[in-house]
Design a protein around this motif. Sequence first.
Motif, PDB file in Angstrom:
ATOM      1  N   ALA A  70       0.880  -1.169   0.000  1.00 21.66           N
ATOM      2  CA  ALA A  70       0.000   0.000   0.000  1.00 21.66           C
ATOM      3  C   ALA A  70       0.912   1.210   0.000  1.00 21.66           C
ATOM      4  CB  ALA A  70      -0.878  -0.002   1.238  1.00 21.66           C
ATOM      5  N   GLU A 233       0.649  -8.114 -11.749  1.00 22.26           N
ATOM      6  CA  GLU A 233       0.351  -7.930 -10.334  1.00 22.26           C
ATOM      7  C   GLU A 233      -0.347  -9.149  -9.758  1.00 22.26           C
ATOM      8  OE1 GLU A 233       0.006  -6.510  -6.582  1.00 22.26           O
ATOM      9  OE2 GLU A 233       1.163  -5.593  -8.213  1.00 22.26           O
ATOM     10  N   TYR A 234      -1.261  -9.729 -10.524  1.00 24.30           N
ATOM     11  CA  TYR A 234      -2.035 -10.863 -10.037  1.00 24.30           C
ATOM     12  C   TYR A 234      -1.566 -12.144 -10.735  1.00 24.30           C
ATOM     13  CZ  TYR A 234      -5.156  -7.199  -8.349  1.00 24.30           C
ATOM     14  OH  TYR A 234      -5.672  -6.089  -7.721  1.00 24.30           O
ATOM     15  N   VAL A 239      -6.990  -9.712 -13.177  1.00 23.58           N
ATOM     16  CA  VAL A 239      -6.917  -8.371 -13.751  1.00 23.58           C
ATOM     17  C   VAL A 239      -5.551  -8.267 -14.405  1.00 23.58           C
ATOM     18  CG1 VAL A 239      -6.948  -5.888 -13.299  1.00 23.58           C
ATOM     19  CG2 VAL A 239      -8.412  -7.415 -11.950  1.00 23.58           C
ATOM     20  N   THR A 241      -3.319  -6.158 -14.744  1.00 21.10           N
ATOM     21  CA  THR A 241      -2.411  -5.100 -14.321  1.00 21.10           C
ATOM     22  C   THR A 241      -0.981  -5.604 -14.439  1.00 21.10           C
ATOM     23  OG1 THR A 241      -4.064  -4.311 -12.747  1.00 21.10           O
ATOM     24  CG2 THR A 241      -1.799  -3.525 -12.462  1.00 21.10           C
ATOM     25  N   SER A 263      -0.824   1.231 -14.126  1.00 22.99           N
ATOM     26  CA  SER A 263      -1.991   1.847 -13.487  1.00 22.99           C
ATOM     27  C   SER A 263      -1.480   2.755 -12.381  1.00 22.99           C
ATOM     28  CB  SER A 263      -2.923   0.775 -12.909  1.00 22.99           C
ATOM     29  OG  SER A 263      -2.275   0.060 -11.869  1.00 22.99           O
ATOM     30  N   SER A 265      -2.099   2.598  -9.308  1.00 27.16           N
ATOM     31  CA  SER A 265      -1.909   1.865  -8.059  1.00 27.16           C
ATOM     32  C   SER A 265      -1.706   0.405  -8.394  1.00 27.16           C
ATOM     33  CB  SER A 265      -3.125   2.032  -7.144  1.00 27.16           C
ATOM     34  OG  SER A 265      -2.990   1.262  -5.969  1.00 27.16           O
ATOM     35  N   GLU A 266      -0.980  -0.298  -7.541  1.00 23.11           N
ATOM     36  CA  GLU A 266      -0.715  -1.706  -7.850  1.00 23.11           C
ATOM     37  C   GLU A 266      -1.975  -2.554  -7.823  1.00 23.11           C
ATOM     38  OE1 GLU A 266       0.339  -1.281  -3.424  1.00 23.11           O
ATOM     39  OE2 GLU A 266       0.337  -0.074  -5.244  1.00 23.11           O
ATOM     40  N   LYS A 267      -2.935  -2.171  -7.017  1.00 13.55           N
ATOM     41  CA  LYS A 267      -4.187  -2.919  -6.921  1.00 13.55           C
ATOM     42  C   LYS A 267      -5.356  -1.937  -6.920  1.00 13.55           C
ATOM     43  CE  LYS A 267      -2.200  -6.664  -4.082  1.00 13.55           C
ATOM     44  NZ  LYS A 267      -2.227  -7.727  -5.078  1.00 13.55           N
ATOM     45  N   ASP A 268      -6.509  -2.436  -7.353  1.00 12.03           N
ATOM     46  CA  ASP A 268      -7.760  -1.692  -7.233  1.00 12.03           C
ATOM     47  C   ASP A 268      -7.737  -0.347  -7.955  1.00 12.03           C
ATOM     48  OD1 ASP A 268      -8.734  -3.760  -5.608  1.00 12.03           O
ATOM     49  OD2 ASP A 268      -7.829  -2.836  -3.832  1.00 12.03           O
ATOM     50  N   ALA A 269      -7.042  -0.288  -9.086  1.00  8.26           N
ATOM     51  CA  ALA A 269      -7.051   0.907  -9.920  1.00  8.26           C
ATOM     52  C   ALA A 269      -7.182   0.471 -11.373  1.00  8.26           C
ATOM     53  CB  ALA A 269      -5.774   1.721  -9.728  1.00  8.26           C
ATOM     54  N   PRO A 270      -7.915   1.220 -12.183  1.00  6.68           N
ATOM     55  CA  PRO A 270      -8.067   0.818 -13.584  1.00  6.68           C
ATOM     56  C   PRO A 270      -6.750   0.879 -14.344  1.00  6.68           C
ATOM     57  CG  PRO A 270      -8.961   3.023 -13.207  1.00  6.68           C
ATOM     58  CD  PRO A 270      -8.644   2.461 -11.869  1.00  6.68           C
TER      59      PRO A 270
END
Length: 459
Positions: A70, A233-234, A239, A241, A263, A265-270
């Motif tokens: 984060a 990322e995943y 996703v 990313t 993106s 952010s590494e997570k939870d961003a388009p």
Amino acid sequence: MPVDQHSDPFDAPQTDPFEDRLSAALHQAGGTFDTNRAALAAAGAARGRRLRLQRRAAVLGGAASVALAAVGGALLVPWGGSAPASRATAVGATPKPSASTSTSASASASASASATAGSTTTATATTAEGPVSAEQMIETLKKLMPKGTFSQEAGRGTQKDKDLPIAAPYASVVFEDGKGPAAVSVSLNRVQPGTQEAQDASRCPDKVYVPYDACTTKRLDDGSVIMILQGYEYPDRRVDTKLWRAELLTPKGQQVSVMEWNSASEKDAPISRPEPPLDPEQLTRLASAPEWRTVVDTMPEPPKVTEKPGSQPSLPDVHARATLLQLLPKDLDVVDKSRGDDSEFAYAVVDDGRGRSLVQVNVQPDMRDAADALFGSGSETLSDGTRVAVHQGPGAKGAAGSVMWTVDTMRPDGRRVVISAFNAGTQQEAATRATPALTIAQMREMALSTHWFRAQSTN
């Protein structure tokens, strides 16, 4: 692009650095496995044993991943502290997982530093005369980047913090070059040269555990080792990313980790752009900038890890891969297998004619302090005192229909053998068959074999 296979960059006896804490935090951050197995592994890592399940992938997600999971997060460096038990990994879980990455260009690079990633701004070298502030870390990163704008800046310096006395320095920004915002981060670390952590830092991960598009590793003129990994990322690609990273490991143990995403952010961003902003050459220049090494030199040296003779039982010189291959049922075709001569972890991908199935084993010398947590209700104790636990449940999240079967055994003296099998050829992909290629009875027989504790010839 195939994995660049190579020998260990720094030849030295293996030690136990912070693999367990790192792997534990990584697995929890990924949320890959269910709570039962997470709790199981928490106990398994309780004494800081190397839980080598997917060691290379764990290191891959290593220092920078945990530090910057984060924006504004902190990395606990290897020479102190430990991951909370709630962050411990599951037995047999992905992605240990591993190979960390290492990046460095030649030490001559003051010119490359000023031209890093195409930048036209010359960065002022950070002096090693005193603590480095978070602001200095952020400004150094910005100066070493190409032309663009920056937002969401965060960082940590080398100053002592009463709340996080062992936090390592990092900087992170959202970079905009007109092609879409992208998160970029740098974190710094100091490791003992020649340790297992240092050896793993430059290895490309195994695609059985970590999917990626390209990975290269090479030794540079100054003796540093660089790995550039272009992945995601995943691991399950739920996703797309992209996560590209470069890691530098110098002969002095200076470690620089650079990560970038496509993106904000590494997570939870388009996804905001097709690819991260820096290409492999630019990543190399950024990670090898001498400014980062100067900052690392202000950090305390990690204490040398030594153990008193006889303080810890050890395993015989067993080649885990050879033993695993020897014990597999003869009617299975081995289509892939782990590499190297690891005595504690190995895997094989087998096929019985109905699809591929991943089988992996972890061998540990003494886990008696975690026995009660590992072998609770539902486990059994054999006449010789060996404890056996069987677990059957879902595999990785996002892998449709994936199941993971595990047989966990512990001898009375604490020697532990854990065998896991999956109904696919990797841990990230969807099921390719209804059940693993091995039955629970076969896994049990393999785990209870005495061959794990006898020296074996390699295959």
